[in-house]
Design a protein around this motif. Structure first.
Motif, PDB file in Angstrom:
ATOM      1  N   GLN A   1     -44.283 -27.370   4.498  1.00 36.06           N
ATOM      2  CA  GLN A   1     -43.642 -27.419   3.063  1.00 36.06           C
ATOM      3  C   GLN A   1     -44.089 -25.589   2.580  1.00 36.06           C
ATOM      4  O   GLN A   1     -44.691 -25.296   3.304  1.00 36.06           O
ATOM      5  N   THR A   2     -43.343 -25.369   1.603  1.00 34.79           N
ATOM      6  CA  THR A   2     -43.597 -23.952   1.152  1.00 34.79           C
ATOM      7  C   THR A   2     -44.252 -23.869   0.007  1.00 34.79           C
ATOM      8  O   THR A   2     -44.142 -24.847  -0.939  1.00 34.79           O
TER       9      THR A   2
ATOM     10  N   TYR B   1     -44.716 -25.075  -5.406  1.00 34.64           N
ATOM     11  CA  TYR B   1     -44.385 -25.466  -4.147  1.00 34.64           C
ATOM     12  C   TYR B   1     -43.083 -26.262  -4.076  1.00 34.64           C
ATOM     13  O   TYR B   1     -42.513 -26.444  -5.266  1.00 34.64           O
ATOM     14  N   ASP B   2     -42.784 -26.424  -3.009  1.00 33.18           N
ATOM     15  CA  ASP B   2     -41.160 -26.843  -2.618  1.00 33.18           C
ATOM     16  C   ASP B   2     -41.309 -28.107  -1.970  1.00 33.18           C
ATOM     17  O   ASP B   2     -41.677 -28.104  -0.958  1.00 33.18           O
ATOM     18  N   THR B   3     -40.813 -29.216  -2.450  1.00 35.89           N
ATOM     19  CA  THR B   3     -41.084 -30.556  -1.815  1.00 35.89           C
ATOM     20  C   THR B   3     -39.911 -31.245  -2.456  1.00 35.89           C
ATOM     21  O   THR B   3     -39.532 -31.354  -3.479  1.00 35.89           O
ATOM     22  N   SER B   4     -39.439 -32.381  -1.067  1.00 32.65           N
ATOM     23  CA  SER B   4     -38.344 -33.322  -1.639  1.00 32.65           C
ATOM     24  C   SER B   4     -39.317 -34.720  -1.896  1.00 32.65           C
ATOM     25  O   SER B   4     -38.707 -35.669  -2.331  1.00 32.65           O
ATOM     26  N   GLU B   5     -40.488 -34.704  -1.581  1.00 31.79           N
ATOM     27  CA  GLU B   5     -41.500 -35.944  -1.678  1.00 31.79           C
ATOM     28  C   GLU B   5     -41.888 -36.209  -2.883  1.00 31.79           C
ATOM     29  O   GLU B   5     -41.953 -35.369  -3.967  1.00 31.79           O
TER      30      GLU B   5
ATOM     31  N   TYR C   1     -47.721 -37.175  -2.764  1.00 37.35           N
ATOM     32  CA  TYR C   1     -48.494 -35.963  -2.211  1.00 37.35           C
ATOM     33  C   TYR C   1     -49.515 -35.760  -2.646  1.00 37.35           C
ATOM     34  O   TYR C   1     -50.150 -35.970  -3.934  1.00 37.35           O
TER      35      TYR C   1
ATOM     36  N   LYS D   1     -42.923 -28.539 -10.266  1.00 41.97           N
ATOM     37  CA  LYS D   1     -43.438 -28.269  -8.803  1.00 41.97           C
ATOM     38  C   LYS D   1     -44.437 -27.064  -9.155  1.00 41.97           C
ATOM     39  O   LYS D   1     -44.374 -26.051  -8.196  1.00 41.97           O
TER      40      LYS D   1
ATOM     41  N   LYS E   1     -48.256 -33.832   2.250  1.00 36.07           N
ATOM     42  CA  LYS E   1     -47.469 -34.787   2.002  1.00 36.07           C
ATOM     43  C   LYS E   1     -48.294 -36.193   2.325  1.00 36.07           C
ATOM     44  O   LYS E   1     -49.367 -36.140   3.246  1.00 36.07           O
TER      45      LYS E   1
ATOM     46  N   SER F   1     -50.585 -27.482   4.046  1.00 35.41           N
ATOM     47  CA  SER F   1     -49.856 -26.059   4.163  1.00 35.41           C
ATOM     48  C   SER F   1     -50.280 -25.195   2.934  1.00 35.41           C
ATOM     49  O   SER F   1     -50.529 -25.925   1.863  1.00 35.41           O
TER      50      SER F   1
END
Lengths: 114, 113
Positions: free
Chosen positions: A2-3, A25-29, A32, A73, A96, A103
């Motif tokens: 993840q970023t 942060y960048d996530t599609s989850e 987390y 986010k 996650k 990360s």
């Protein structure tokens, strides 16, 4: 991975004042965990505070609190009543659920001035 | 006191030498990790283990290797050190669910000359 982005490389704050560190942060989850770690110069990295994404209430640990904005986010850390011992590098981290791997962002160096 | 220990703390070594960075934890954690951290930079996962005889490579490619023969011990080895391996190496461990993140060691600062 993840970023995780920490846009402030360095921050300086007067003793007893408040400083806020940003983290996105960048996530599609949906599920987390988010963490802030403190790494003092030449010393062990320690956990400052953690937040579970499914909890809307912002976590607080003594002088440390977070502002968790899930939709944006964003996961900022506020250090209140700054002390000289707060001088350190602070890392934002993402994990996650059921992944177990952290990360990290690039870190923010915080200097507390006497 | 339960903790995680890394040795040596600092290491300066010549090019071509074989080195092993030691990491041991006394918490009985199943999961262990190695991160590489360049000065003033973020941490990158290079190896992890979820139990004895289980090792995986992380997100950052590394020429190092690891082993996990005992739960408490997770050494990292470089067969032939190069100046590009100069960095800080952090070892960490977590319990099964890692809900409270990791416990980190103090790190080994490696300089290859």
């Amino acid at each position: 991975a993840q970023t995780v982005t920490q846009s402030q490389p360095e921050m300086s704050v007067q003793e007893a004042e408040t400083v806020t560190l940003s983290c996105t942060y960048d996530t599609s989850e949906n599920n987390y965990y988010l963490f802030w770690y403190k790494q003092p110069p030449s010393r062990q990295m320690i956990l400052v505070i953690r937040q579970e994404a499914y909890k809307q209430q912002n976590a607080t640990e003594n002088r440390f609190s977070v502002n968790f904005q899930k939709a944006a986010k964003s996961f900022s850390l506020k250090i209140s009543d700054s002390q000289l011992g707060d001088t350190a590098m602070y890392f934002c981290a993402f994990m996650k659920q059921d992944d177990y791997k952290l990360s990290f962002g690039a870190g923010t160096t915080v200097t507390v001035r006497a | 006191e339960a903790d995680i220990y890394q040795t040596p703390r600092y290491l300066v070594i010549g090019t071509g030498k074989k080195i092993t960075l030691e990491c041991s934890q006394t918490m009985g954690h199943d999961k262990m990790y190695w991160y590489q951290q360049d000065p003033g930079m973020e941490l990158h996962l290079i190896h992890y283990s979820y139990g004895v005889n289980s090792t995986e490579k992380g997100d950052l490619s590394s020429e190092s290797t690891v082993s996990r023969i005992r739960t408490e011990h997770f050494p990292l080895t470089l067969e032939s050190a190069r100046p590009s391996h100069t960095s800080q190496y952090l070892c960490a461990s977590s319990d099964m669910m890692a809900l409270y993140g990791y416990t980190f060691g103090s790190g080994t600062r490696l300089t290859v000359v």
